[in-house]
Design a protein around this motif. Structure first.
Motif, PDB file in Angstrom:
ATOM      1  N   LEU A 107       0.825  -1.212   0.000  1.00  0.00           N
ATOM      2  CA  LEU A 107       0.000   0.000   0.000  1.00  0.00           C
ATOM      3  C   LEU A 107       0.857   1.259   0.000  1.00  0.00           C
ATOM      4  CD1 LEU A 107      -2.869  -1.047   2.430  1.00  0.00           C
ATOM      5  CD2 LEU A 107      -2.851  -1.030  -0.074  1.00  0.00           C
ATOM      6  N   SER A 108       2.031   1.197   0.584  1.00  0.00           N
ATOM      7  CA  SER A 108       2.936   2.357   0.568  1.00  0.00           C
ATOM      8  C   SER A 108       3.344   2.695  -0.869  1.00  0.00           C
ATOM      9  CB  SER A 108       4.160   2.106   1.438  1.00  0.00           C
ATOM     10  OG  SER A 108       4.846   0.944   1.001  1.00  0.00           O
ATOM     11  N   ASP A 109       3.453   1.686  -1.745  1.00  0.00           N
ATOM     12  CA  ASP A 109       3.753   1.945  -3.158  1.00  0.00           C
ATOM     13  C   ASP A 109       2.603   2.694  -3.820  1.00  0.00           C
ATOM     14  OD1 ASP A 109       6.162   0.584  -2.862  1.00  0.00           O
ATOM     15  OD2 ASP A 109       5.344  -1.301  -3.649  1.00  0.00           O
ATOM     16  N   LEU A 110       1.381   2.336  -3.476  1.00  0.00           N
ATOM     17  CA  LEU A 110       0.215   3.029  -4.027  1.00  0.00           C
ATOM     18  C   LEU A 110       0.186   4.482  -3.571  1.00  0.00           C
ATOM     19  CD1 LEU A 110      -2.521   3.209  -5.467  1.00  0.00           C
ATOM     20  CD2 LEU A 110      -3.559   2.275  -3.386  1.00  0.00           C
ATOM     21  N   VAL A 111       0.445   4.711  -2.298  1.00  0.00           N
ATOM     22  CA  VAL A 111       0.449   6.081  -1.771  1.00  0.00           C
ATOM     23  C   VAL A 111       1.528   6.899  -2.469  1.00  0.00           C
ATOM     24  CG1 VAL A 111       0.845   7.478   0.298  1.00  0.00           C
ATOM     25  CG2 VAL A 111      -0.573   5.420   0.438  1.00  0.00           C
ATOM     26  N   ALA A 112       2.701   6.320  -2.668  1.00  0.00           N
ATOM     27  CA  ALA A 112       3.789   7.025  -3.355  1.00  0.00           C
ATOM     28  C   ALA A 112       3.425   7.299  -4.815  1.00  0.00           C
ATOM     29  CB  ALA A 112       5.077   6.201  -3.266  1.00  0.00           C
ATOM     30  N   TRP A 113       2.769   6.351  -5.467  1.00  0.00           N
ATOM     31  CA  TRP A 113       2.351   6.541  -6.859  1.00  0.00           C
ATOM     32  C   TRP A 113       1.327   7.665  -6.975  1.00  0.00           C
ATOM     33  CZ3 TRP A 113      -2.671   5.707  -8.726  1.00  0.00           C
ATOM     34  CH2 TRP A 113      -2.812   5.807 -10.106  1.00  0.00           C
ATOM     35  N   ALA A 114       0.411   7.766  -6.010  1.00  0.00           N
ATOM     36  CA  ALA A 114      -0.662   8.765  -6.063  1.00  0.00           C
ATOM     37  C   ALA A 114      -0.174  10.169  -5.695  1.00  0.00           C
ATOM     38  CB  ALA A 114      -1.796   8.357  -5.126  1.00  0.00           C
ATOM     39  N   ALA A 115       0.879  10.264  -4.894  1.00  0.00           N
ATOM     40  CA  ALA A 115       1.327  11.562  -4.359  1.00  0.00           C
ATOM     41  C   ALA A 115       1.559  12.627  -5.433  1.00  0.00           C
ATOM     42  CB  ALA A 115       2.566  11.367  -3.495  1.00  0.00           C
ATOM     43  N   PRO A 116       2.190  12.352  -6.561  1.00  0.00           N
ATOM     44  CA  PRO A 116       2.382  13.413  -7.562  1.00  0.00           C
ATOM     45  C   PRO A 116       1.171  13.609  -8.486  1.00  0.00           C
ATOM     46  CG  PRO A 116       3.597  11.447  -8.228  1.00  0.00           C
ATOM     47  CD  PRO A 116       2.984  11.150  -6.884  1.00  0.00           C
ATOM     48  N   ARG A 117       0.067  12.945  -8.216  1.00  0.00           N
ATOM     49  CA  ARG A 117      -1.100  13.031  -9.089  1.00  0.00           C
ATOM     50  C   ARG A 117      -2.245  13.856  -8.496  1.00  0.00           C
ATOM     51  NH1 ARG A 117       1.821   8.890 -10.317  1.00  0.00           N
ATOM     52  NH2 ARG A 117       1.813   8.004 -12.404  1.00  0.00           N
ATOM     53  N   TYR A 118      -2.513  13.684  -7.212  1.00  0.00           N
ATOM     54  CA  TYR A 118      -3.628  14.395  -6.582  1.00  0.00           C
ATOM     55  C   TYR A 118      -3.397  14.455  -5.075  1.00  0.00           C
ATOM     56  CZ  TYR A 118      -5.009   9.468  -6.402  1.00  0.00           C
ATOM     57  OH  TYR A 118      -5.016   8.114  -6.243  1.00  0.00           O
ATOM     58  N   ARG A 119      -4.113  15.387  -4.426  1.00  0.00           N
ATOM     59  CA  ARG A 119      -4.004  15.525  -2.959  1.00  0.00           C
ATOM     60  C   ARG A 119      -4.823  14.469  -2.240  1.00  0.00           C
ATOM     61  NH1 ARG A 119      -4.195  22.072  -1.913  1.00  0.00           N
ATOM     62  NH2 ARG A 119      -2.169  22.485  -2.864  1.00  0.00           N
ATOM     63  N   PHE A 120      -6.043  14.263  -2.727  1.00  0.00           N
ATOM     64  CA  PHE A 120      -6.883  13.216  -2.133  1.00  0.00           C
ATOM     65  C   PHE A 120      -7.982  12.846  -3.115  1.00  0.00           C
ATOM     66  CE2 PHE A 120      -9.155  17.061  -0.962  1.00  0.00           C
ATOM     67  CZ  PHE A 120     -10.480  16.718  -1.149  1.00  0.00           C
ATOM     68  N   VAL A 121      -8.552  11.681  -2.879  1.00  0.00           N
ATOM     69  CA  VAL A 121      -9.665  11.172  -3.686  1.00  0.00           C
ATOM     70  C   VAL A 121     -10.684  10.554  -2.745  1.00  0.00           C
ATOM     71  CG1 VAL A 121     -10.373   9.417  -5.355  1.00  0.00           C
ATOM     72  CG2 VAL A 121      -8.298  10.708  -5.750  1.00  0.00           C
ATOM     73  N   ASN A 179     -10.269   3.838 -14.276  1.00  0.00           N
ATOM     74  CA  ASN A 179     -10.996   5.096 -14.121  1.00  0.00           C
ATOM     75  C   ASN A 179     -10.637   6.041 -15.256  1.00  0.00           C
ATOM     76  OD1 ASN A 179      -8.679   6.791 -13.299  1.00  0.00           O
ATOM     77  ND2 ASN A 179      -8.750   5.598 -11.400  1.00  0.00           N
ATOM     78  N   ASP A 180     -11.396   7.135 -15.337  1.00  0.00           N
ATOM     79  CA  ASP A 180     -11.193   8.146 -16.379  1.00  0.00           C
ATOM     80  C   ASP A 180     -10.394   9.340 -15.874  1.00  0.00           C
ATOM     81  OD1 ASP A 180     -12.659   6.653 -18.204  1.00  0.00           O
ATOM     82  OD2 ASP A 180     -14.545   7.668 -17.757  1.00  0.00           O
ATOM     83  N   MET A 181      -9.625   9.163 -14.807  1.00  0.00           N
ATOM     84  CA  MET A 181      -8.912  10.287 -14.220  1.00  0.00           C
ATOM     85  C   MET A 181      -7.936  10.933 -15.219  1.00  0.00           C
ATOM     86  SD  MET A 181      -6.948  10.534 -10.596  1.00  0.00           S
ATOM     87  CE  MET A 181      -8.456  10.479  -9.643  1.00  0.00           C
TER      88      MET A 181
END
Length: 188
Positions: A107-121, A179-181
């Motif tokens: 899950l830490s890999d997912l959090v790191a992957w998301a960090a440069p994309r958005y603040r929260f979802v 998703n369509d993000m």
């Protein structure tokens, strides 16, 4: 009118029996074009001392948790960033894949992957569909829309998503996300 009879050793709770009745009704309706009220499911319970296999009495195994509820709790924990709770719901060999990623296991890999994309979802759910999968797996699809905040502070909403989960023995072993993000982000 299809009639299904099921014999169970006493010991399952009312909710477990309700889930069995619904699942058996749905299984029949998957093949036979009957309305739900046209399918009869009868559950016969017998005392543990009235059932023998291999010359010994047996006790029932505990019911598996509702896979859709496991997924709901997992997603709520992820949204709250309660990674320890989410991690505790994962099974052996857990694997996840999100748009544009290779397989991830932490899950830490997912959090790191998301960090440069958005603040929260956050997710708004339109539905959860649970069904038997291959071998001992249960499959759950959830779908709806994403809302959140881009890195620049601007809000987004209404982005379609669908997640597919596999569960074995009540634990999540796989998550695939579509998703369509990227499509929406490319237009803003």
């Amino acid at each position: 009118m299809p009639v299904v009879e099921l014999h169970l050793i006493e010991g399952y709770g009312e909710e477990d029996k309700r889930r069995l009745g619904h699942a058996l009704t749905d299984a029949v309706r998957f093949v036979v074009p009957a309305a739900p009220e046209g399918v009869v499911v009868m559950i016969h319970e017998m005392a543990p001392d009235a059932y023998f296999r291999g010359r010994t009495t047996k006790t029932p195994a505990p019911a598996l948790p509702d896979p859709a509820e496991v997924v709901r709790r997992y997603l709520a924990a992820m949204e709250a960033r309660d990674l320890d709770t989410a991690r505790a719901m994962q099974g052996d060999g857990f694997l996840m894949q999100f748009p544009g990623t290779g397989p991830m296991t932490e899950l830490s890999d997912l959090v790191a992957w998301a960090a440069p994309r958005y603040r929260f979802v956050t997710k708004t759910y339109d539905g959860f569909d649970a069904m038997p999968g291959a071998a001992d797996a249960a499959v759950v699809y959830c779908y709806g829309t994403l809302s959140g905040e881009w890195l620049d502070g601007s809000a987004f909403s209404g982005i379609r998503f669908i997640d597919r989960f596999e569960l074995v023995a009540g634990r999540i072993t796989r998550q695939d996300v579509w998703n369509d993000m990227a499509e929406v982000r490319g237009r803003t």
